[in-house]
Write an enzyme that holds these catalytic residues in place. Sequence first.
Site, PDB file in Angstrom:
ATOM      1  N   CYS A  50     -25.549 -13.512 -20.389  1.00 35.81           N
ATOM      2  CA  CYS A  50     -25.333 -14.775 -19.748  1.00 35.81           C
ATOM      3  C   CYS A  50     -26.050 -14.768 -18.423  1.00 35.81           C
ATOM      4  O   CYS A  50     -25.868 -16.116 -18.014  1.00 35.81           O
ATOM      5  CB  CYS A  50     -23.895 -14.898 -19.454  1.00 35.81           C
ATOM      6  SG  CYS A  50     -23.317 -13.960 -17.804  1.00 35.81           S
ATOM      7  N   GLY A  55       0.654  -1.336   0.014  1.00 32.20           N
ATOM      8  CA  GLY A  55       0.140  -0.009  -0.177  1.00 32.20           C
ATOM      9  C   GLY A  55       0.790   1.370  -0.022  1.00 32.20           C
ATOM     10  O   GLY A  55       0.154   2.193  -0.212  1.00 32.20           O
ATOM     11  N   CYS A  76     -27.399 -10.208 -15.870  1.00 29.34           N
ATOM     12  CA  CYS A  76     -26.523 -10.134 -17.395  1.00 29.34           C
ATOM     13  C   CYS A  76     -27.542 -10.458 -18.468  1.00 29.34           C
ATOM     14  O   CYS A  76     -28.177 -11.616 -18.604  1.00 29.34           O
ATOM     15  CB  CYS A  76     -25.099 -10.650 -17.535  1.00 29.34           C
ATOM     16  SG  CYS A  76     -24.500 -10.586 -19.131  1.00 29.34           S
TER      17      CYS A  76
HETATM   18 ZN    ZN Z   1     -22.717 -11.760 -18.893  1.00 25.77          ZN
END
Ligand code: ZN
Lengths: 256, 283
Positions: B241, B29, B238
């Site tokens: 998909c 970091g 989505c």
């Molecule tokens: Zn997708």
Amino acid sequence: MTPLLSVQGMTRSYGNHLGCSDVSFDLYPGEVMGIVGESGSGKSTLLNCLAGHLTPDAGSVIYDTRGHGPRDTVTMSEPERRMLGRTDWAFVHQRASDGLRMGVSAGGNVGERLMAIGNRHYGDIRGHAIDWLDRVEIDAGRIDDRPVTFSGGMQQRLQIARNLVTGPRLVFMDEPTGGLDVSVQARLLDLLRGLVRDMGLSAIIVTHDLAVVRLLADRLMVMKSGRVVEHGLTDRVLDDPQHAYTQLLVSSVLQV
Amino acid sequence: MSGYNFAYLDEQTKRMIRRAILKALAIPGYQVPFASREMPMPYGWGTGGVQVSAAVLTPEDRFKVIDQGADDTTNAVSIRRFFERTAGIATTTATRDATVIQTRHRIPEEPLREGQILVYQVPIPEPLRFLEPRESETRKMHSLAEYGLMHVKLYEDISRHGHIATTYAYPVKVEERYVMDPSPIPKFDNPKLSDCAAIQLFGAGREQRIYALPPYTTVASLDFDDHPFDPSRADHPCGLCGSVETYLDEVIMDDAGGRMFVCSDTDHCETRQNAGYRGKDAG
Ligand SMILES: [Zn+2]
């Protein structure tokens, strides 16, 4: 009684130019010390050395810390000194813009020190901010406004709220009423006097304005050319000045 | 582009960058300064990431570049081609096949594994810059772990919007020490930063900083007790998909204002479709 702050031999120069020289004094809990003098007298250099913004060439600033008793803040580690600076100490700048984040809302300005010491509850931080805006006579409805939209007097009161929210014991003030209209100054002085009394604050106030110290300071130091030429109870110094320079100051012969 | 050293940079420069990377890995970091080199592309194209990739690539690596989750944007294609030409390495669009992945604005959906390196392109590495422009002061704040200012930024968000409105470059704290800007990834990706099996390297070219997360580093997103961090996601599956777990882009379909939500990670979405998953908008 242990002094809250014990200053010994504070000295700081800039090359050949003397800032302040061999200044010593004690400040007791609840006491307000005024430091007056012309510009160039070394009073601002002294204040910045005391507050840890400048490193003195010599001298010590012994502060009676909450956790570990008297400690020399000049020689303590920088993280410790910075922690002190945002918890138990406060610093009110003459120019509010030096002491505020102008791009952050009033509430964020007041809340910053709380967040800096680990407060992670938004509602709690906001509650403190509202409370403090009220205490410095700023309408809570302005909590989400940025200080650029505030008058000069409001900005200065916001700076004070931002500084006092962590309940510091010692406040450094550098010309806190400088640059404000006379009527605004009077209101700010009343507010400061009330807060100092209510919170039992100790304070060191640097100013060229004798009316400010007359109203706020218990004791007074008069500086000239980097040295303290006279000190004593405020009323005594102002009403019965002993040093020739103080007599000039008080008689207003000097345009300070 | 023959005549260049492997991966464009000369060996001495690569050694210098590797030293910065090793230091960055040793102090997770922490922003390590490095002497950024001119690269044959504009700064906005991720020269910091490109230099880090150049320093870690070996001839055996398989390289993937994503930009906003996609492998086929101009930026991604140019960087992929750059290393094909200057290093002659194999490239891929498949997250699982890649050994080094350079990214802008996303972390792949597929969990990364040990042995992989994720290289982020970083525009502004300093998370405190927003409220404290002085470099000397931000450096001191990091060294003393004075991070109250980060919460002021989040406070301002809530006071203005009612919630923490920061959705990209959401600040994190690494191993309870350094506050870090994760680059402009969506906050949805923040949980993937933590406890990640891969090495994560961050390169800022213009600002000349490299920082890093070694594998399995604990990374926490900053928040308030009463406004906890929320890696929110659009409330849709989505369209292609059907995934309900991925970060989505909104795509305008036609002039009539038709739109659909699709995975921003194109490789992940295609892999799912090839495995037989179908969303409501799939043909
Ligand atoms: Zn997708």
